[in-house]
Design a protein around this motif. Sequence first.
Motif, PDB file in Angstrom:
ATOM      1  N   TYR A  13      36.865  56.994  42.634  1.00 31.87           N
ATOM      2  CA  TYR A  13      38.202  56.354  41.861  1.00 31.87           C
ATOM      3  C   TYR A  13      39.115  56.106  42.755  1.00 31.87           C
ATOM      4  CZ  TYR A  13      36.354  58.486  37.218  1.00 31.87           C
ATOM      5  OH  TYR A  13      35.609  58.690  36.144  1.00 31.87           O
ATOM      6  N   LEU A  16      38.568  53.427  45.067  1.00 31.88           N
ATOM      7  CA  LEU A  16      38.546  52.029  44.404  1.00 31.88           C
ATOM      8  C   LEU A  16      39.942  51.357  44.129  1.00 31.88           C
ATOM      9  CD1 LEU A  16      36.619  49.901  43.354  1.00 31.88           C
ATOM     10  CD2 LEU A  16      36.319  51.099  41.155  1.00 31.88           C
ATOM     11  N   ALA A  17      40.711  52.556  43.536  1.00 29.12           N
ATOM     12  CA  ALA A  17      42.251  52.291  43.127  1.00 29.12           C
ATOM     13  C   ALA A  17      42.995  51.732  44.540  1.00 29.12           C
ATOM     14  CB  ALA A  17      42.850  53.370  42.547  1.00 29.12           C
ATOM     15  N   VAL A  19      41.670  50.424  47.235  1.00 33.07           N
ATOM     16  CA  VAL A  19      41.143  48.938  47.603  1.00 33.07           C
ATOM     17  C   VAL A  19      41.846  47.796  46.658  1.00 33.07           C
ATOM     18  CG1 VAL A  19      39.145  47.689  47.596  1.00 33.07           C
ATOM     19  CG2 VAL A  19      39.083  49.877  48.557  1.00 33.07           C
ATOM     20  N   THR A  45      46.422  55.063  36.385  1.00 29.57           N
ATOM     21  CA  THR A  45      45.276  55.760  36.952  1.00 29.57           C
ATOM     22  C   THR A  45      45.558  57.003  37.253  1.00 29.57           C
ATOM     23  OG1 THR A  45      44.954  53.570  38.048  1.00 29.57           O
ATOM     24  CG2 THR A  45      43.740  55.319  38.764  1.00 29.57           C
ATOM     25  N   ILE A  49      43.172  60.122  35.792  1.00 26.44           N
ATOM     26  CA  ILE A  49      42.614  61.038  36.736  1.00 26.44           C
ATOM     27  C   ILE A  49      43.276  62.606  36.550  1.00 26.44           C
ATOM     28  CG2 ILE A  49      42.431  62.038  39.201  1.00 26.44           C
ATOM     29  CD1 ILE A  49      42.432  58.733  39.858  1.00 26.44           C
TER      30      ILE A  49
END
Lengths: 82, 185
Positions: A13, A16-17, A19, A45, A49
Amino acid sequence: MVTIFFLIGVLMYVILAFVIVYHLHTYTINKKLARRTIVFFGIVTVLLIVIQLVLFIRVKNIMSETERDTHVNVNTDTFEAF
Amino acid sequence: MIQRIDDLSQYHFRGQHDDEKIISIIHRHWFDITVHYIFIAIIAIAALSSLFFVDLIERALNLSHTMLFMLLANSIIITILWLYGFLLWIDYWLDVWIVTDQRVVNIEQKGLFSRYVSELHFHTVQDITSKVQGIIPTILNYGDVEVQTAAENERFLFRRVPNPYAVKAMLLEYQRKAYQESMKR
């Protein structure tokens, strides 16, 4: 083992966040809007998490408690059998 | 959407010339992305509504702490959907046609690691066709605008853009201006 899988998932996660944020920051044609979006995205996000981590820790505790109880019961049964 | 000229002062793209003025920013029509978001919303609602059946599941399977497990599963699903939704939005937002007073720049984002940038100069434009096909595109007024050019890359496509007739008219106007300027020289 479950903890390792879970942490790998969280790491995915986070990567990806990062990126997503990098793309927004680098390729946007409206920096102001991109900055606002990054802040909004980041807050939500992180919140998701954290919620997930808290829930995972609670589930893990319950699982280990249940496991311990089962173990104690088995031992008592075995003792009683003798 | 087609941005109005007074909103465009805060826009800037890589490779923009100093004397180049942005006329219009065109993204794909909102309906194109909404279809994906409906799918995401259905999954999210299905996941969240499962929380209402916790008691039933608990009794049926004779489990304890089902609520906590369900909450964890739901939070995982929601996080994945959130990230996927954002990826879709990035794909939509970074996919853009920038019309300037000199050229059209097409920036096409395909996923996270694929990006194409092409440009079209007005003096190379030969023919412009707008196409609205289907019931929903007709109702919502979106479609394709295809530009035939004399350049090496012959076809330049505005895919599923709102108000394709207005886009076509705008491109024709700038093509005519470019033609008149080239005639003066």
